[in-house]
Design an enzyme around this catalytic site. Sequence first.
Site, PDB file in Angstrom:
ATOM      1  N   ASN A   6       0.826  -1.151   0.160  1.00  0.00           N
ATOM      2  CA  ASN A   6      -0.176   0.039   0.093  1.00  0.00           C
ATOM      3  C   ASN A   6       0.842   1.241  -0.125  1.00  0.00           C
ATOM      4  OD1 ASN A   6      -1.813   2.056   0.564  1.00  0.00           O
ATOM      5  ND2 ASN A   6      -2.613   1.338   2.395  1.00  0.00           N
ATOM      6  N   LYS A   8       0.268   4.113  -0.218  1.00  0.00           N
ATOM      7  CA  LYS A   8      -0.480   5.172   0.197  1.00  0.00           C
ATOM      8  C   LYS A   8      -0.211   6.624  -0.440  1.00  0.00           C
ATOM      9  CE  LYS A   8      -0.282   2.976   4.872  1.00  0.00           C
ATOM     10  NZ  LYS A   8      -0.511   3.327   6.364  1.00  0.00           N
ATOM     11  N   HIS A  91      -9.910   1.336   4.810  1.00  0.00           N
ATOM     12  CA  HIS A  91      -8.595   1.600   5.586  1.00  0.00           C
ATOM     13  C   HIS A  91      -8.740   2.745   6.593  1.00  0.00           C
ATOM     14  CE1 HIS A  91      -4.359   2.694   6.390  1.00  0.00           C
ATOM     15  NE2 HIS A  91      -4.363   1.470   5.592  1.00  0.00           N
ATOM     16  N   GLU A  93      -7.104   4.947   7.545  1.00  0.00           N
ATOM     17  CA  GLU A  93      -6.754   6.334   7.203  1.00  0.00           C
ATOM     18  C   GLU A  93      -7.922   6.969   6.470  1.00  0.00           C
ATOM     19  OE1 GLU A  93      -2.988   5.520   5.545  1.00  0.00           O
ATOM     20  OE2 GLU A  93      -1.981   5.087   7.479  1.00  0.00           O
ATOM     21  N   GLY A 167       2.199   2.776  11.109  1.00  0.00           N
ATOM     22  CA  GLY A 167       3.101   3.831  11.410  1.00  0.00           C
ATOM     23  C   GLY A 167       4.242   3.540  12.214  1.00  0.00           C
ATOM     24  N   GLY A 230       2.706  -0.679   4.368  1.00  0.00           N
ATOM     25  CA  GLY A 230       2.551   0.411   4.164  1.00  0.00           C
ATOM     26  C   GLY A 230       3.900   1.278   3.937  1.00  0.00           C
TER      27      GLY A 230
HETATM   28  P1  13P Z   1       2.684   1.061   7.789  1.00  0.00           P
HETATM   29  O1  13P Z   1       3.295  -0.355   7.345  1.00  0.00           O
HETATM   30  O2  13P Z   1       3.084   2.265   7.262  1.00  0.00           O
HETATM   31  O3  13P Z   1       2.469   1.055   9.212  1.00  0.00           O
HETATM   32  O4  13P Z   1       1.138   0.887   7.224  1.00  0.00           O
HETATM   33  C1  13P Z   1       0.278  -0.205   7.610  1.00  0.00           C
HETATM   34  C2  13P Z   1      -0.886   0.171   6.371  1.00  0.00           C
HETATM   35  O5  13P Z   1      -1.605   0.944   6.931  1.00  0.00           O
HETATM   36  C3  13P Z   1      -1.027  -0.768   5.578  1.00  0.00           C
HETATM   37  O6  13P Z   1      -2.257  -0.384   4.804  1.00  0.00           O
END
Ligand code: 13P
Length: 247
Positions: A6, A8, A91, A93, A167, A230
Amino acid sequence: MFIVANWKAYVESLAEAKKLAELAKRLAAKTRVSLVIAPPAPLLAFLAARNRSSIGFAAQDVSAETGGAETGEVLAQISASAGATYAIIGHSERRARGESDEVVARKLAHALAQGLIPILCVGEHERDAEGGYLTFVREQVSSALEPLEPKERSRVILAYEPVWAIGKTSADAIVPADLGEMVLYLRKLLAELLPGKSSARSQVLYGGSVEPSDIRALAGGTQVDGFLVGHASVEPSTFAALVKAVA
Ligand code: 13P
């Protein structure tokens, strides 16, 4: 094993995206790990047209709308026609921007109607000693799946994404025993919600932070089918190390 990268909004140019997609293609060929990339929406068609034979593609989200006068919306059918096979739905977010369970359920229905395989994200914000987080996750799963036809429910991939573990670094990561317990819990929920024995084929991914130092422990013995990664998926050497670690 299955790894969904992902990206993002970390990847900000087509040039960077092309390099990361090339790397994913090489890793997929070398390791036979199934790799799926979820790029920012405007880059999807370009990348999918060139790389779709060896890696899969996912939309990072789909619109809850059905089309027409909806400036800026990216419909499920647009992502499907751009080359996506999967769509990340719900998600944390997106939920943090006010996406309710009801909107998540609508998005899920649109993705399925367009032939996309939804990757439904669920996960608690924090853990409490009384197990309230289990009820929270149960409600997220059932509110998303119950409106669907039994056969459609079988097409959904679940991604467990505890918000408190996104994160983060391995110092704050989930421990394998806790992940294993949650995966079992989600499989039990799927067995209740899916027809017959079809939940045996359902995939459950882990979507909290992972690092090369902890991914093997999280993969082994937890019954998880793969990872939704992520920030570590856009750092070339880290991503390569992650894929090799689970291969
Ligand atoms: P991180 O790997 O940045 O912690 O994010 C995980 C995530 O939200 C995957 O969709």
